[in-house]
Design an enzyme around this catalytic site. Structure first.
Site, mmCIF file in Angstrom:
data_model
loop_
_atom_site.group_PDB
_atom_site.id
_atom_site.type_symbol
_atom_site.label_atom_id
_atom_site.label_comp_id
_atom_site.label_asym_id
_atom_site.label_seq_id
_atom_site.Cartn_x
_atom_site.Cartn_y
_atom_site.Cartn_z
ATOM 1 N N GLU A 33 0.797 -1.220 0.000
ATOM 2 C CA GLU A 33 0.000 0.000 0.000
ATOM 3 C C GLU A 33 0.834 1.277 0.000
ATOM 4 O OE1 GLU A 33 -4.040 -1.624 2.192
ATOM 5 O OE2 GLU A 33 -2.349 -1.019 3.466
ATOM 6 N N MET A 207 -9.639 -2.032 8.139
ATOM 7 C CA MET A 207 -9.206 -2.319 9.505
ATOM 8 C C MET A 207 -8.394 -1.203 10.178
ATOM 9 S SD MET A 207 -8.180 -6.336 8.906
ATOM 10 C CE MET A 207 -7.865 -6.683 10.637
ATOM 11 N N GLU A 208 -8.282 -0.027 9.544
ATOM 12 C CA GLU A 208 -7.436 1.015 10.136
ATOM 13 C C GLU A 208 -8.008 2.434 10.093
ATOM 14 O OE1 GLU A 208 -5.310 -2.425 8.777
ATOM 15 O OE2 GLU A 208 -6.093 -0.872 7.433
ATOM 16 N N ASP A 231 -11.777 -6.499 -3.017
ATOM 17 C CA ASP A 231 -12.806 -7.546 -2.960
ATOM 18 C C ASP A 231 -14.125 -6.891 -2.570
ATOM 19 O OD1 ASP A 231 -13.176 -7.807 0.154
ATOM 20 O OD2 ASP A 231 -11.011 -7.766 -0.196
#
Length: 263
Positions: A33, A207-208, A231
């Protein structure tokens, strides 16, 4: 207001504030990323501290510091806190991949967060699951939704048409603007994905983002979260994620670099 006027207005605001010579922080959770960013970085300087690796330098004309936060809310909160205590950070942009929960999203599509929230900070009763607002260190309630910076959002909107995004499975990426849900779970469940969209109008889950958003909010630092869908957070997500995370991550970075180019 047309895109050309928006772009000129935002450019004026950022030019006016650039004399402070603060750095724009760019954060991603995983190596994929941030790799395209660190490969592009000019005048690169690597600083290892606090168990983290900071990459200082310039992208286009902007002074930046790039950081891999690690996966999950605790890592994101720790990394963001250390980042802003070590550097004079004017803005924070989070870039990376996510599961798209908007029914019209496909792998490769991007979601620019208008706000982020914790979908797993909640009260789970016998027949109810109630998502709650967090509190700060003084015990005062934070907002349920941490809003992205309005100027960064305007700038993101103004540069989209100038960027060539990589197709995934012959699909030309779309860019959505909407809420992003954050939780310490890799979501691969079709029903839960539908619930996040139905109950909160969330466009993606990851998740962040809300952890970074909360730290930025509590420290009065403008932020923006940009996610590219690897996804659809459904029962197939664990397969699609491994196949599409690299091109999806690169598309998010292209949008970040487009923003930096127009600042």
């Amino acid at each position: 207001m047309g895109l050309k006027k928006i772009s000129l207005y935002v450019l004026f605001i950022f030019s006016f504030s650039s004399s402070n010579a603060q750095r724009i922080a760019i954060v991603g959770a995983m190596p994929e990323e941030i790799k395209l960013l660190t490969d592009t970085l000019k005048q690169k300087k690597i600083i290892k501290k606090d168990g983290l690796v900071y990459y200082k330098g310039k992208i286009h004309t902007q002074k930046v510091v790039i950081l891999k936060s690690g996966i999950g809310k605790v890592n994101a909160a720790y990394s963001t806190t250390k980042l802003i205590s070590r550097f004079k950070v004017s803005k924070i942009i989070f870039t990376g991949v996510a599961g798209g929960v908007h029914p019209e999203s496909y792998p490769g599509d991007m979601v620019v967060a208008t706000s982020v929230f914790h979908h797993d900070y909640a009260k789970h009763l016998a027949d109810q699951y109630i998502v709650r607002a967090t509190t700060n260190l003084e015990g005062k309630l934070n907002p349920l939704y941490f809003k992205s910076d309005s100027l960064l959002l305007l700038l993101a909107k103004s540069v989209i048409s100038d960027i060539s995004f990589e197709k995934i499975n012959e699909h030309k990426p779309q860019v959505f603007f909407g809420k992003i849900a954050t939780g310490d779970v890799f979501l691969s469940n079709t029903e839960k994905a539908k619930w996040l969209y139905r109950e909160f109008d969330a466009f993606a889950t990851e998740m962040e983002g809300a952890a970074l958003g909360q730290i930025a909010f509590q420290n009065h630092i403008p932020f923006l979260v940009i996610r590219s869908c690897s996804d659809n957070a459904n029962n197939q997500a664990h397969v699609d994620f491994n196949e599409f995370k690299k091109p999806a991550a690169d598309n998010a970075i292209r949008l970040v670099m487009g923003i930096l180019d127009k600042m």
